[in-house]
Design an enzyme around this catalytic site. Structure first.
Site, mmCIF file in Angstrom:
data_model
loop_
_atom_site.group_PDB
_atom_site.id
_atom_site.type_symbol
_atom_site.label_atom_id
_atom_site.label_comp_id
_atom_site.label_asym_id
_atom_site.label_seq_id
_atom_site.Cartn_x
_atom_site.Cartn_y
_atom_site.Cartn_z
ATOM 1 N N ASP A 916 76.939 -47.962 -27.710
ATOM 2 C CA ASP A 916 78.081 -47.409 -26.985
ATOM 3 C C ASP A 916 77.610 -46.637 -25.756
ATOM 4 O O ASP A 916 76.631 -45.886 -25.820
ATOM 5 C CB ASP A 916 78.866 -46.470 -27.912
ATOM 6 C CG ASP A 916 80.310 -46.313 -27.486
ATOM 7 O OD1 ASP A 916 80.620 -46.672 -26.339
ATOM 8 O OD2 ASP A 916 81.118 -45.842 -28.290
ATOM 9 N N LYS A 985 86.859 -32.258 -24.827
ATOM 10 C CA LYS A 985 86.359 -33.635 -24.766
ATOM 11 C C LYS A 985 87.359 -34.609 -24.155
ATOM 12 O O LYS A 985 87.030 -35.377 -23.249
ATOM 13 C CB LYS A 985 85.960 -34.106 -26.170
ATOM 14 C CG LYS A 985 85.481 -35.560 -26.177
ATOM 15 C CD LYS A 985 85.078 -36.052 -27.555
ATOM 16 C CE LYS A 985 84.677 -37.522 -27.491
ATOM 17 N NZ LYS A 985 84.293 -38.056 -28.805
ATOM 18 N N ASP A 1144 83.229 -50.671 -23.167
ATOM 19 C CA ASP A 1144 81.881 -50.159 -22.930
ATOM 20 C C ASP A 1144 81.103 -49.991 -24.232
ATOM 21 O O ASP A 1144 80.131 -49.228 -24.287
ATOM 22 C CB ASP A 1144 81.927 -48.827 -22.171
ATOM 23 C CG ASP A 1144 82.683 -47.753 -22.928
ATOM 24 O OD1 ASP A 1144 83.373 -48.095 -23.906
ATOM 25 O OD2 ASP A 1144 82.607 -46.567 -22.548
#
Length: 1228
Positions: A916, A985, A1144
């Site tokens: 990742d 985050k 991704d």
């Protein structure tokens, strides 16, 4: 009847004529309704009511004439006696006679009265005769109109006087053999006026949106008429529109050409010439398509060579090349033969031009040079299945797509077959048989109604109703009814789905009726030699290259129907479903006469402050379905994974499913701008995207049966929301029962209403989640022992997605855990270590530890890992406490099998291991700006420990907070101890994708509310403070990133102000345009509800400036990460690896992780070694700033500012990209 009664007028006549013993009609129904009986408000259309009124007037006239004759023949004495009696009584009762009035005798009074009545009746008779004459004229005209309606118009009414004077002479004076000569003379006529396109060019931006929508609908109507065999109707509508100057402006040359092509196929030359007359009358110039139609018709009829030669000469004078008829026209083989026959009659020595050479298969992107290089080692992977097996799988998939639907057994817990269940199923079976008949009858009536409207000269949905049979449409409607949720679905959404399903099935049927299926079968069987494990080809090829080398280009694709057509068609079908489908009010005791109730009913509801119409199933029907508990789910063929490898993508229209139409670039229905860009793009420029999508789709999958069994065990019980298994509806919270007491306070009432709304909201969400899981698990069970494939396409940014929506690897943790590679690979030397590291990554327990520490942790936890694998539901359940529990459990099972194998290195693993990206959007920004500080924060620089950008931002925010707290800022003091990685985050992750401060504040507010010990009264103020500090921290840490983001935003704002949508081309050559425009409202009126929807995705509409500028930075970054993924996929395929991705997050076999990591880093460096921002600047300047400009025009002021901004490309830092190749945690 007495004269006195007659004297009350027509109302007296009405009462006199009403049959005895019947009540009279209501007064508002009109004076004449008594002649015909009680009026029905909806039994006749307006034309029929007019005819009834006319005949009523005529009959009234006959009654009046009869009454006149009766009065003339009556004895006058009766009238005299009564009048005299009345006159004599008046004085006696105190009355008086008017002075000057001589007393007259009875005879004089009678004569006077009868004379007045006779004069009055004569006057009325004269008036009625005049009225009768007018009515007869009207009836005659109406009869002619009705006759014309039944006789479709063929001869046009021309608006140009000179052409109109020629038409009757040519029509009646010329023999049939001279029509070709007339056509050539007509072609030499200069257009009478400017074409509509040229005439309307100045208005294109302001007034053309509505007209463009109307033109799309009209063209689709004509094309569908041709497909369904209703060419005379299409010609009739074309003539009707052409005959009215206002409607003629909607007609385009493509519409005339479409009808011309239809007549050419039939060899009907006279009708074709009529269309040419209309083309000239409209001021349009025939194009190559027009001449192809004329020559095709001449070829079919075998007409004389002189006329054909004059036609060819005129075509040359118009600047059209003869070879173009055979090289650039979408004609089928038979039509091309007819054109060639005509040409050779005039020019016997003419030979067909050689087939056009395919454009040079050279992609200009320097990034793809190595992919298409003919030199160098190549080891393209083969599938693990032999040729015969793959051919068998192809036949199975072909059968599925020809059937258009797939029946899948539900995994819901089977009910005991009690008498009640059997009775409910039998009732449903009987009702469905009745509904099919009712819907078929209703469809026939709907077709007849739409046909009548089309005969009146309107473009209706009649031809679209004819593409499928009544039985097929009825079955489609019943399938829609079956899956309608209990809370209903919006009429607009349902209408669009129905229209799209009709189009998709029509497309599949068209391919079946043509020779495409047989040609596809032959070509696909040869294509499988490239993929099968037991066959070899001479030279290595990419799948697209090999497919193209096997045969001629595919047949022209089916043009999609415009969105307004889809909605209008679907709306009519949905209304028919409401009207025709009924059931007994009491299903439990249907014996004997009972009231039929609609199965669907239409209600209005508020959704997001908007009132929308909803179709809801009746609770009795929902209860019947629940009682029957049927075990079959029905899916469209394109909603299910494929049973054979997908077709390679070879063009924007061809690829993926065998027959079902699939878009290369997914977009909102009705949006054509993406398709136009792709069609205008040189084919070779799309090869990188086409090959990457083909490679992703060629990955074979299978179901992880052990995980599926465990999930089904929970699903058929009461679910487990903590593990992502939704609970059944029976577990939904119950709303408060009973009525409110009469004296309840407003506060109590509001509380009850809120609780009721909460329960309904939770129940809807639970039903939605349960249905999604039911579809996924049912498909998994259906495919349990099969190999299957997931064809891919992309969105407008180039990001890739699997086409089947319900069962793929892009879903939740549970969805991903159900899938594994069908083709295994031995673990090799380091494969087991990568499985262990992957397991630790899934737990989320060692995110900040190096890989070696994660491996050590996995070995330490081996006892728990094996316990989870052996006793997942009865053991210590370690796997349930991690971030991704189901994937972790699947990995535990794989590790257990590997470590227990005699030789772990030889163990064949099917498990996908993930790598990742570390905040991938910021990685691309840091690489674009060569930002050393930002690069270090997102692991572009080598380091011993993984860097966590979210923790870094949280630490920087904490620095700012301490400074503010020392200055006495109250909210900064309150936040002490509450600033964490988790709080910031989501905002950090989405800032790079364009989140605003408002959106970021909402994200942080949600995180703060999750903290039980945070003072909730400070949430609003604290979220405002934190989002400001997060943005300041990112500015401090990623100065280059913010500069690039600002440059992109400002460029997009200025481009939008010039009136254009932002466009660019990705490094792999994919053309991109942002589909954000001002909404254009489209109204579909009539029926149970008028539908208004927005079309905001076409270039003729003004751009939405706010969305264009906010969307450009994240969309541009998404186009870069998709380019990186595609490059990695192509190079992994070249090396023989199995590779798939979730944006991704890259997946491959455990044995190949190291190779994939190397390719991933190399391609990132190669991608960002290109001058991406400078290339973008040059493209935007050329696209939006080229051409001469006048400084006085306001638009040119914006263009000047835009040019200055685009040339001010942000400066870059000194970061060395080569260091990415050595960064362990770049992707990990």
């Amino acid at each position: 009847m007495s004269a006195l009664r007659w004297g009350h007028g027509a109302s007296g006549l009405r009462r006199a004529l009403w049959p005895a013993g019947r009540p009279g009609p209501l007064a508002e129904e009109g004076a004449l309704s008594g002649v015909w009986g009680r009026r029905r408000s909806s039994s006749a259309n307006p034309c029929e009511q007019d005819r009834r009124k006319d005949w009523g007037h005529a009959e009234l006239l006959e009654v009046l004439e009869a009454r006149v004759r009766q009065l003339q023949a009556e004895c006058v004495s009766e009238v005299t006696v009564k009048r005299v009696g009345m006159a004599r009584r008046l004085p006696a009762s105190g009355g008086f006679q008017p002075p000057g009035k001589a007393q007259t005798g009875p005879e004089d009074i009678a004569a006077e009265l009868s004379g007045r009545w006779a004069q009055k009746l004569d006057k009325e008779k004269f008036a009625m005769q005049k009225r009768k004459q007018r009515l007869e004229v009207k009836l005659q005209v109406r009869a002619q109109q009705l006759a014309c309606e039944h006789r479709l118009r063929v001869v046009p009414r021309l608006l140009d006087a000179q052409l109109a004077s020629c038409l009757p002479h040519w029509e009646h004076g010329a023999p049939q053999s001279d029509w070709e000569e007339r056509l050539t003379r007509l072609l030499q006529e200069a257009p009478r006026k400017l074409s509509h396109e040229a005439e309307q060019a100045p208005k294109a931006e302001s007034a053309s949106v509505r007209r463009e929508i109307q033109q799309q609908r009209l063209l689709a109507f004509f094309e569908c008429c041709l497909l369904t065999g209703h060419l005379p109707l299409a010609h009739h509508v074309l003539v009707t529109f052409h005959s009215r100057s206002r409607q003629q402006r909607r007609l385009t040359l493509a519409m005339y050409n479409t009808v011309m092509l239809g007549w050419a196929r039939k060899g009907s030359f006279r009708e074709l010439v009529y269309v040419f007359f209309m083309v000239k009358d409209a001021g349009l110039t025939p194009d190559l398509f027009s001449y192809a139609a004329a020559l095709q018709c001449m070829g079919r009829l075998g007409q004389n060579a002189d006329a054909i030669q004059r036609c060819l000469d005129q075509m040359a004078r118009d600047g059209l090349k003869l070879q173009g008829l055979f090289t650039s026209m979408p004609l089928c083989q038979e039509e091309q033969a007819m054109v060639l026959r005509a040409v050779r009659k005039a020019q016997p020595t003419f030979s067909l031009p050689p087939p056009p050479r395919p454009p040079p298969q050279v992609n200009t992107s320097p990034l793809l040079r190595e992919i298409y290089a003919k030199s160098g080692p190549v080891s393209y992977p083969k599938l693990h299945l032999p040729l015969q097996k793959l051919q068998s799988l192809f036949q199975q998939q072909l059968g599925v797509e020809m059937a258009t639907t797939v029946a899948v057994e539900s995994v819901e817990k089977a009910r005991v077959l009690t008498k009640e269940v059997l009775q409910a199923r039998n009732t449903l079976k009987q009702l469905r048989a009745e509904w099919v008949q009712a819907l078929s009858l209703g469809l026939q009536e709907l077709k007849a109604s739409e046909a009548r409207a089309a005969r009146a000269g309107r473009s209706t949905i009649f031809p679209y109703l004819c593409v499928l049979t009544e039985e097929e449409l009825a079955e489609l409607l019943l399938q829609t009814l079956q899956v309608l949720p209990p809370q209903g679905e919006s009429l607009l959404s349902l209408a669009q789905q129905l229209g799209l399903r009709v189009f998709n099935r029509h497309t599949v049927h068209r391919k079946q009726l043509s020779s495409q299926v047989q040609a596809l079968q032959q070509r696909y069987h040869r294509y499988l030699h490239l993929l099968a494990s037991d066959t070899q080809v001479e030279k290595p090829h990419l799948p697209r290259q090999y497919w193209e080398a096997l045969g001629a280009p595919e047949a022209p694709h089916e043009q999609p129907w415009p969105l307004p057509v889809l909605v209008q068609l679907g709306k009519k079908l949905a209304e028919l479903l409401v009207e025709a489908v009924r059931m007994p009010g009491s299903v439990a005791a249907p014996q004997g006469p009972c009231t039929l109730i609609p199965v669907l009913y239409h209600v209005y509801s508020f959704r997001s402050f908007r009132q929308i119409g909803i179709l809801k199933p009746h609770p009795a029907f929902t209860e019947l379905l629940a009682t029957a508990a049927e075990r079959t789910l029905t899916f469209e063929a394109a909603e299910v994974p494929m049973l054979c490898p997908p077709l390679p993508w070879t063009s924007p229209h061809t690829g993926a499913f065998l027959l079902s139409p699939t878009k290369l670039m997914r977009s909102l229905e009705g949006t054509m701008q993406h398709q136009r860009l792709l069609d205008s793009c040189p084919p070779a420029e799309l090869h990188g995207a086409l090959d990457a999508l083909t490679q992703l789709g060629n990955c074979a999958w299978r179901v992880n049966g052990r995980v599926l069994d465990l999930v089904l065990e929970l699903f058929t019980a009461k679910g487990c929301p903590r593990l992502g298994v939704p609970a059944p509806p029976s577990e939904a919270p119950r709303p408060p029962e009973g009525r409110l007491p009469p004296g309840a306070s407003p506060t109590h009432k509001a509380k009850v209403r809120r609780e009721l709304a909460r329960c309904l909201k939770v129940a809807r969400e639970m039903h939605s989640l349960r249905s999604d899981a039911l579809y996924r698990l049912s498909l998994a069970q259906h495919l349990r022992h099969r190999v299957f494939w997931l064809p891919h396409n992309m969105d407008f940014r180039g990001r890739t997605y699997p086409c089947p929506p319900h069962f793929n690897h892009l879903g939740s943790d549970l969805a991903r855990a159900l899938l594994e590679f069908a083709q295994g690979r031995p673990l090799g030397r380091h494969g087991l270590d990568w499985l262990k590291i992957h397991l630790v990554n899934l737990t989320g327990l060692k995110k900040h530890e190096p890989l070696q520490a994660r491996l050590v942790f996995a070995n330490e936890m081996m006892e728990d890992i094996l316990d989870s694998a052996d006793r997942p539901m009865t053991g210590r359940k370690w796997w349930m406490e991690v971030d991704e529990p189901w994937q972790a459990l699947a990995c535990c099972m794989e590790i257990a099998r590997a470590v227990r194998a005699p030789d772990p290195a030889a163990y064949v693993s099917h498990f996908p291991v993930h790598q990742d990206g570390s905040c991938n959007g910021l990685q691309h920004y840091a690489a674009l700006g060569r930002d050393s500080v930002g690069a270090a924060s997102v692991n572009l620089l080598p380091s011993d420990l993984p860097q966590d950008v979210y923790s870094g931002v949280a630490a920087q925010v904490e620095v700012f907070r301490r400074q503010d707290a020392e200055r006495g800022v109250r909210v900064a003091q309150v936040l002490e101890g509450f600033i964490s990685r988790k709080v910031v985050k989501q905002t950090v992750m989405t800032v790079v994708y364009g989140v605003t401060r408002y959106g970021g504040r909402l994200q942080i507010e949600k995180r703060l509310r999750e903290l039980s010990n945070f003072p909730q009264e400070f949430v609003w103020e604290a979220s405002h403070y934190l989002v400001r500090q997060v943005f300041n921290s990112l500015q401090e840490m990623f100065s280059g990133t913010r500069a690039i983001q600002h440059w992109l935003t400002e460029s997009a704002r200025l481009i939008a102000h010039t009136g254009s949508a932002v466009e660019w081309v990705t490094p792999l050559g994919i053309p991109i345009i942002q589909p954000y425009h001002q909404d254009s409202k489209v109204l579909i009126s009539g029926g149970i509800q008028s539908l208004t929807f927005s079309q905001s995705g076409d270039t003729s509409q003004k751009p939405n400036t706010l969305k264009q500028k906010n969307g450009f930075p994240p969309n541009f970054i998404h186009s870069l990460d998709s380019s990186h993924m595609m490059l990695t996929a192509l190079h992994c395929y070249r090396k023989g690896l199995t590779f798939v991705s979730v944006h991704d997050c890259f997946w491959t076999h455990a044995a190949d992780v190291e190779v994939m990591n190397q390719v991933c880093r190399e391609q990132f460096v190669r991608l960002h070694s290109q001058p991406i921002l400078h290339n973008l600047s040059r493209f935007l300047v050329k696209r939006f700033c080229s051409g001469t400009r006048s400084p006085k025009h306001s638009k040119n002021v914006w263009i000047g500012k835009l040019q200055d901004t685009l040339k001010s490309v942000p400066k870059t830092g000194a970061f060395d990209l080569e260091q990415v190749k050595h960064s362990t945690y770049f992707f990990s």
